[in-house]
Design a protein around this motif. Structure first.
Motif, PDB file in Angstrom:
ATOM      1  N   SER A  25       6.073 103.686  -9.834  1.00 26.75           N
ATOM      2  CA  SER A  25       5.818 102.953  -8.592  1.00 26.75           C
ATOM      3  C   SER A  25       6.411 101.561  -8.696  1.00 26.75           C
ATOM      4  N   VAL A  26       7.231 101.205  -7.709  1.00 25.58           N
ATOM      5  CA  VAL A  26       7.886  99.904  -7.776  1.00 25.58           C
ATOM      6  C   VAL A  26       8.240  99.467  -6.351  1.00 25.58           C
ATOM      7  N   TYR A  27       8.303  98.146  -6.138  1.00 28.79           N
ATOM      8  CA  TYR A  27       8.812  97.638  -4.864  1.00 28.79           C
ATOM      9  C   TYR A  27      10.319  97.884  -4.823  1.00 28.79           C
ATOM     10  N   PRO A  28      10.859  98.527  -3.776  1.00 34.81           N
ATOM     11  CA  PRO A  28      12.323  98.700  -3.739  1.00 34.81           C
ATOM     12  C   PRO A  28      13.065  97.378  -3.887  1.00 34.81           C
ATOM     13  N   PHE A  29      12.476  96.288  -3.380  1.00 32.85           N
ATOM     14  CA  PHE A  29      13.178  95.000  -3.459  1.00 32.85           C
ATOM     15  C   PHE A  29      13.472  94.598  -4.902  1.00 32.85           C
ATOM     16  N   SER A  38       6.937 101.838  -3.548  1.00 31.07           N
ATOM     17  CA  SER A  38       7.326 103.238  -3.346  1.00 31.07           C
ATOM     18  C   SER A  38       7.303 103.960  -4.681  1.00 31.07           C
ATOM     19  N   GLU A  39       7.150 105.265  -4.600  1.00 34.71           N
ATOM     20  CA  GLU A  39       7.223 106.094  -5.817  1.00 34.71           C
ATOM     21  C   GLU A  39       8.657 106.567  -6.009  1.00 34.71           C
ATOM     22  N   TYR A  40       9.203 106.369  -7.173  1.00 31.23           N
ATOM     23  CA  TYR A  40      10.541 106.875  -7.475  1.00 31.23           C
ATOM     24  C   TYR A  40      10.415 107.913  -8.576  1.00 31.23           C
ATOM     25  N   THR A  41      11.126 109.035  -8.425  1.00 32.08           N
ATOM     26  CA  THR A  41      11.164 110.017  -9.494  1.00 32.08           C
ATOM     27  C   THR A  41      12.107 109.510 -10.574  1.00 32.08           C
ATOM     28  N   LEU A  42      11.641 109.559 -11.812  1.00 34.18           N
ATOM     29  CA  LEU A  42      12.496 109.092 -12.908  1.00 34.18           C
ATOM     30  C   LEU A  42      13.635 110.077 -13.119  1.00 34.18           C
ATOM     31  N   PRO A  43      14.806 109.591 -13.520  1.00 34.88           N
ATOM     32  CA  PRO A  43      15.910 110.514 -13.819  1.00 34.88           C
ATOM     33  C   PRO A  43      15.549 111.401 -15.005  1.00 34.88           C
ATOM     34  N   GLU A  44      16.098 112.629 -15.034  1.00 39.05           N
ATOM     35  CA  GLU A  44      15.782 113.644 -16.055  1.00 39.05           C
ATOM     36  C   GLU A  44      15.834 113.088 -17.478  1.00 39.05           C
ATOM     37  N   THR A  45      16.944 112.393 -17.788  1.00 38.35           N
ATOM     38  CA  THR A  45      17.117 111.919 -19.167  1.00 38.35           C
ATOM     39  C   THR A  45      15.989 110.974 -19.565  1.00 38.35           C
ATOM     40  N   LEU A  46      15.623 110.078 -18.645  1.00 37.29           N
ATOM     41  CA  LEU A  46      14.559 109.123 -18.923  1.00 37.29           C
ATOM     42  C   LEU A  46      13.230 109.850 -19.109  1.00 37.29           C
TER      43      LEU A  46
END
Lengths: 467, 467
Positions: free
Chosen positions: A349-353, A320-328
């Motif tokens: 992009s990372v496996y949620p697991f 899945s695609e995750y949006t990086l947190p603002e600070t990062l």
């Protein structure tokens, strides 16, 4: 029965509490079985004994072959051989699949129960208690009947209910379990003998706490297996990794003692173990995620009319695609500005697991060891070095599974709370267990509600059979 | 804290096992608190003490008023007054309704826990164990949090999930419970002190068995209340009736001793009690069945947006025709031939609940007493006469509730297995807890299955919103 029991029976019994520890007058001291004098006096009993245990049954020929080594080295070699043997057996089990794992879980559970009950048997010198052994095995049977039945009905209820022989067990499972248990309770009351009351009640409590600890928790392992092999393989390996790495870090860098209960544990080992476990967990998860064999749950396939491990992957096992947190994102921007390469990337992009595996690692390395401390305290309380001598060089099965049970419960609760998506198919199956009238009633009620909520619309006609 | 505790603390502590009973050397003897010398020697301690207890706190003024009576009579009067006081309070509670009953169940549960923990505290002389009281209350809290949460989610999940403040507690209830419990476990491990290991583990086990006995079972009472007041009122009265009638029959006709554990119990009392309880159960059930107030469960009424006890009676509470068994029909025919009156009647009209009440009576009078024997054996094991002195003339709350807990569990399991009809409304509500996509998926799957089974037919069009 183990050597431990035989060993204890031969020793002269002392009623006086050990002078080195004030256990209070209510509970007398237990002979210091398998605890060498120096160990118990210096109070430096390691959780994993590094001193040789009295030669266990299974390794007589090994002892013969290793007789030129010093006792300390001999034990290390035996321990090493059996470590690899266990890892190899575990791999074979994984290869054999879920059913084999479930069967072995049962075997381990029964052995753990046996080890703890035997300790109670010896500690309270219950050789002449009427029916004690029969009753504790009977309670083991009833609680397994209850827990195993509950799991099976939860997973395969509709399937089981179709079998002519099995449906009463599905429909009346709780009633049958309760009746069996109550019969045991009546048996216990009838077995009470005036001069043994206190021992009998103590061992009744002992048996029940053991059932709670061992039987209940082992069924969580069974449920985890059915949810997919990865939910067992990753946590079990994490505990092993944490054990080994905490030991290594402690051995090389250990300075600051962690907890009085286990004087050989250090903060350095604790922290080093935690980091290693997180990294190891991510790597192992990444490898296992590549194979459907590890991520698919065991389900009943209506079409094939058989149990099946084919599945459409749950979203947890799909990248899945995750949006990086603002600070990062800010930090990344700065890095990119200085290096003057790369495009503006705000997602990853990372496996949620993989993210869940970090949560599991943290539990395995921060809370997991408390399972070991608990077992360690228990063994000190009853002045035994190991729960038994089942695995040469390692002690009893229980010595190797102390943290695994707690971990399995965590994984079960974690899966139930954060992973499990209520399976529409399961809900439909539970509706199909009702009478036809009720099935229709559910359908019409649901239709009405969904229409009202706007999820369904424009149903023109729904004609219903007169049944 | 009770007089019992104070009493025990003042006595000189003896470490030697009591000579009259061989409790084995592992567990020392407990001072024979509240047990008069003759009682413990002759071993004829009745389950309900008929000898005066040391004057309890609450009844000082009563003692003053009754000082002209002989001690034996004085105790009977006190016991009688408090019996009626309890029956009256119970009636008031029933009048106040389910919520009041649930609250009182909690109060009783906490008091029972307190009584048993206090005994452990005294028996093992745990005055200086670090954190012991805090930890046992904490475990009481976490297990109540878990069990109460599970019941509430089972009954009112959809309602609770709608509240902004409550939904995380509903969704993550098991995870929160597990975290709370684990924190307690870590606290326990951290509180371990070398010289107290054995006592600490013993009391850890003691606490957990108490939780299993008292907390788990009291939540079955709560669930029974929610299923309809009759499911609590009838069983509670049955146990009381059986206690009294078994005593009466035993008093007047008792000859043959029943069980060594309670030498005053006789077969005559046992059988007389059983028959009386069955007849009493039928009569009480018949009376209560006339009122909706007693047979309607507590449910959330969507229309009223409030909890409600209005209901369409379940079939269990509606008169049904039963065909008489062949043999009974034959006997009736013979009777009618000889008397030459009456028509050929092969059916009988009866409330199904009346038949269920016979099953409950049989349990209450055959298995129920074993709850009492168990408690009786427990008290003898620890050489105490009563669990506490909470109710003047009766002993502790636990002395009056020993059989009630077992009975409540039986009623719960019986209701779950034979009475509970899966409520279509509940299933629909559980579907409505899913995401809209899943709700639709359930609906379509169900539609497909019902069409295939011929329960539904001729659906012309089912147009679905694009969501």
């Amino acid at each position: 029965m183990s050597n431990l029991a035989a060993d204890l029976r031969q020793r002269p019994v002392s009623n006086k509490p050990d002078s080195s520890s004030d256990q209070g007058p209510s509970v007398g001291a237990v002979p210091a079985a398998q605890v060498s004098a120096s160990d118990s006096d210096e109070d430096d009993l390691p959780v994993k004994p590094s001193k040789p245990a009295p030669s266990p049954q299974g390794s007589d020929s090994l002892d013969e072959a290793l007789k030129d080594f010093s006792p300390r080295w001999r034990n290390w070699v035996i321990r090493g051989i059996f470590t690899w043997l266990m890892i190899f057996s575990f791999a074979v089990l994984i290869y054999l699949g879920p059913l084999a794992l479930v069967l072995v879980t049962f075997a381990i559970q029964i052995k753990c129960f046996h080890e703890i009950i035997t300790i109670g048997y010896i500690v309270y010198r219950s050789y002449d208690l009427p029916w004690f052994r029969t009753l504790s095995w009977y309670f083991l049977f009833t609680s397994n009947f209850f827990f195993f039945g509950e799991s099976m009905i939860g997973y395969f209820g509709v399937l089981l209910q179709r079998q002519d022989l099995l449906w009463p067990f599905v429909t009346y499972h709780r009633f049958i379990s309760f009746s069996l248990y109550t019969a045991g309770l009546v048996g216990f009351v009838c077995s009470l003998v005036k001069k043994h009351y206190l021992k009998q009640f103590t061992l009744f409590g002992w048996t029940h706490v053991t059932l709670l600890l061992v039987v209940a928790q082992s069924h969580f392992i069974v449920q985890n297996v059915l949810e997919g092999l990865i939910w067992v393989l990753v946590p079990v390996s994490m505990i092993i990794c944490n054990d080994i790495m905490a030991y290594m870090f402690g051995f090389f860098f250990g300075r600051t003692p962690l907890i009085k209960l286990s004087p050989k544990k250090t903060w350095e080992g604790f922290i080093g173990g935690a980091f290693s476990t997180i990294i190891f967990g991510i790597m192992l998860s990444y490898v296992l995620l590549q194979y459907d064999y590890f991520v698919c749950p065991v389900r009943y396939d209506e079409a094939k009319e058989a149990l099946s491990m084919d599945c459409v992957r749950s979203h947890v096992f799909v990248i899945s695609e995750y949006t990086l947190p603002e600070t990062l994102q800010g930090i990344l921007r700065l890095l990119r500005l200085s290096s003057k390469v790369g495009s503006q990337k705000t997602t990853v992009s990372v496996y949620p697991f993989i993210l869940h595996s970090v949560a599991l690692s943290v539990f395995a390395s921060v809370i997991g060891p408390f399972g070991g401390f608990f077992a360690s305290g228990f063994k000190r309380a009853f002045k035994i070095k190991d729960f038994a001598d089942t695995i040469p060089g390692h002690g009893g099965i229980m010595d190797r599974f102390d943290c695994q049970f707690l971990m399995a419960t965590f994984v079960h609760v974690y899966h139930f709370s954060f992973i499990r998506v209520p399976n529409p198919q399961n809900i439909v199956q539970s509706v199909l267990m009702l009478t036809p009238e009720q099935q229709l009633q559910v359908f019409l009620l649901l239709q009405e509600k969904l229409l009202k909520k706007g999820i369904l619309s424009n149903i023109t006609t729904t004609t219903i059979d007169a049944l």
